[in-house]
Write a protein that holds these residues in place. Structure first.
Motif, PDB file in Angstrom:
ATOM      1  N   GLU A 193      37.560  36.311  41.984  1.00  0.00           N
ATOM      2  CA  GLU A 193      38.439  37.888  41.724  1.00  0.00           C
ATOM      3  C   GLU A 193      37.564  38.105  40.412  1.00  0.00           C
ATOM      4  OE1 GLU A 193      42.684  37.046  40.660  1.00  0.00           O
ATOM      5  OE2 GLU A 193      42.867  37.658  42.653  1.00  0.00           O
ATOM      6  N   HIS A 214      42.118  36.334  52.295  1.00  0.00           N
ATOM      7  CA  HIS A 214      41.981  35.363  53.129  1.00  0.00           C
ATOM      8  C   HIS A 214      41.840  35.947  54.197  1.00  0.00           C
ATOM      9  CE1 HIS A 214      44.010  31.007  54.564  1.00  0.00           C
ATOM     10  NE2 HIS A 214      42.442  30.876  54.322  1.00  0.00           N
ATOM     11  N   LYS A 226      37.286  42.089  44.607  1.00  0.00           N
ATOM     12  CA  LYS A 226      38.571  41.713  45.812  1.00  0.00           C
ATOM     13  C   LYS A 226      38.833  40.423  46.909  1.00  0.00           C
ATOM     14  CE  LYS A 226      41.788  44.309  48.567  1.00  0.00           C
ATOM     15  NZ  LYS A 226      42.900  45.176  48.886  1.00  0.00           N
ATOM     16  N   VAL A 227      39.267  39.855  46.839  1.00  0.00           N
ATOM     17  CA  VAL A 227      39.838  38.671  47.981  1.00  0.00           C
ATOM     18  C   VAL A 227      40.360  38.666  48.774  1.00  0.00           C
ATOM     19  CG1 VAL A 227      39.305  35.944  48.080  1.00  0.00           C
ATOM     20  CG2 VAL A 227      38.840  36.838  45.624  1.00  0.00           C
ATOM     21  N   ARG A 254      40.687  31.289  42.980  1.00  0.00           N
ATOM     22  CA  ARG A 254      41.187  31.855  43.313  1.00  0.00           C
ATOM     23  C   ARG A 254      40.300  33.195  41.735  1.00  0.00           C
ATOM     24  NH1 ARG A 254      43.671  36.243  45.846  1.00  0.00           N
ATOM     25  NH2 ARG A 254      44.840  34.822  47.337  1.00  0.00           N
ATOM     26  N   GLU A 255      41.318  32.305  40.951  1.00  0.00           N
ATOM     27  CA  GLU A 255      40.282  33.270  39.950  1.00  0.00           C
ATOM     28  C   GLU A 255      38.735  33.580  39.493  1.00  0.00           C
ATOM     29  OE1 GLU A 255      40.030  32.635  34.914  1.00  0.00           O
ATOM     30  OE2 GLU A 255      40.933  31.235  35.818  1.00  0.00           O
ATOM     31  N   LEU A 265      41.508  28.021  48.342  1.00  0.00           N
ATOM     32  CA  LEU A 265      40.898  29.037  47.846  1.00  0.00           C
ATOM     33  C   LEU A 265      42.238  29.430  46.354  1.00  0.00           C
ATOM     34  CD1 LEU A 265      40.132  32.407  47.828  1.00  0.00           C
ATOM     35  CD2 LEU A 265      42.119  32.308  49.863  1.00  0.00           C
ATOM     36  N   GLU A 266      43.292  29.225  46.582  1.00  0.00           N
ATOM     37  CA  GLU A 266      43.931  29.094  44.859  1.00  0.00           C
ATOM     38  C   GLU A 266      43.576  28.831  43.718  1.00  0.00           C
ATOM     39  OE1 GLU A 266      46.146  31.414  44.733  1.00  0.00           O
ATOM     40  OE2 GLU A 266      46.225  31.388  47.470  1.00  0.00           O
TER      41      GLU A 266
END
Length: 306
Positions: A152, A159, A156-157, A148-149, A144-145
């Motif tokens: 986003e 986990h 809104k994300v 993430r960009e 996910l990291e």
């Protein structure tokens, strides 16, 4: 650092505004859709691929936004998308599919050396257009990291947990949405038939404990009788069916979800599967043989409107 190249598969009602937001954020993109003409509005700003497998050949991130589980499985497995992935690519399935299928796709991607997230969304076309989707992500936190960009840029994300958890959160969301649409339909029709102005009832309730986004947005749709689809009723029925399937797999009985499922099934039986899911009011009207319109309200309700 270069922006990751995104392959987006499924440029439909939800996918098209999501593609627009990703392009606005500056991501290079390759698009594929079963109906190729839906990619044409973006052809000057993104590559358009003739097959799903060729679309992902150079992609760092692959996003699927398709109608249901069988469609996603057909694209990822039968059409060879997973086999065509670059090493270390990340697949993000933003469709709504059964949690068990998400876990299966996660295992297939892992075997191919790729990352995987199931990341269904809530917010409908309004949220997609305004990049304000609620994104429920299942999968490894480290994966996910990495993306993430990208996510986003769409909303809104959150986990949720391991693979399949995002789909479980989406089922919870759709249970609340479907059941609440049914409650708003019944409440406004009850008030109207008793002689109250449903628009005034909605306004009053918005300031109290019954206030909700469903009452705000879909309650207004019901009053205005605007049932063009933001989310078609046939999709809501599909989600209610998945909720019941998951409940049975876990040994649960969910009577409110079952009743709501049956009401959407009746709506589709009346030929209104393309109506917005707020159109559940139409099934209730058909059941009662009345309409919640000014011309059909009792005289005292019409007087309140004048």
């Amino acid at each position: 650092m270069n922006q990751p190249h995104i392959a987006f598969l499924g440029v439909g009602l939800m996918g098209a505004p999501m593609v627009e937001n990703l392009l606005q954020a500056g991501f290079p993109m390759t698009l594929w859709n079963r109906t190729a003409s839906k990619c044409e509005p973006f052809a000057a700003r993104a590559e358009v691929a003739s097959t799903a497998a060729s679309a992902v050949a150079d992609a760092d991130v692959v996003i699927t936004m398709l109608e249901n589980g069988p469609a996603v499985d057909a694209v990822l497995v039968e059409q060879g998308v997973i086999d065509a992935l670059r090493p270390d690519a990340v697949v993000i399935d933003m469709s709504s599919v059964p949690p068990s299928l998400a876990r299966e796709h996660a295992a297939r991607c892992a075997a191919a050396g790729a990352g995987y997230l199931d990341a269904p969304v809530s917010g409908g076309t309004v949220g997609a257009e305004s990049a304000a989707l609620s994104i429920m992500a299942g999968g490894e936190g480290a994966v996910l990291e990495r993306v993430r960009e990208v996510l986003e840029s769409l909303g809104k994300v959150t986990h949720i947990g391991p693979a399949g958890s995002g789909q479980l959160a989406k089922l919870a969301n759709q249970a609340i949405v479907g059941i609440t649409i049914g409650a708003v339909s019944e409440a406004l029709l009850l008030a109207a038939r008793g002689g109250a102005d449903p628009a005034a009832v909605r306004e009053a309730l918005m300031g109290g404990f019954a206030g909700s986004r469903i009452l705000e947005l879909h309650g207004q749709r019901m009053i205005d009788r605007r049932f063009e689809p933001g989310a078609p009723s046939r999709i809501q029925l599909k989600d209610m069916r998945m909720i019941l399937d998951e409940a049975r797999a876990e040994g649960l009985t969910l009577p409110l979800a079952q009743r709501t499922h049956d009401e959407y099934q009746a709506l589709l039986a009346n030929g209104q599967g393309e109506a917005d899911h707020s159109g559940l009011l139409l099934a209730l009207e058909h059941l009662n043989g009345v309409r919640m319109t000014a011309a059909d309200l009792p005289p005292r309700a019409q007087a309140n409107r004048e």
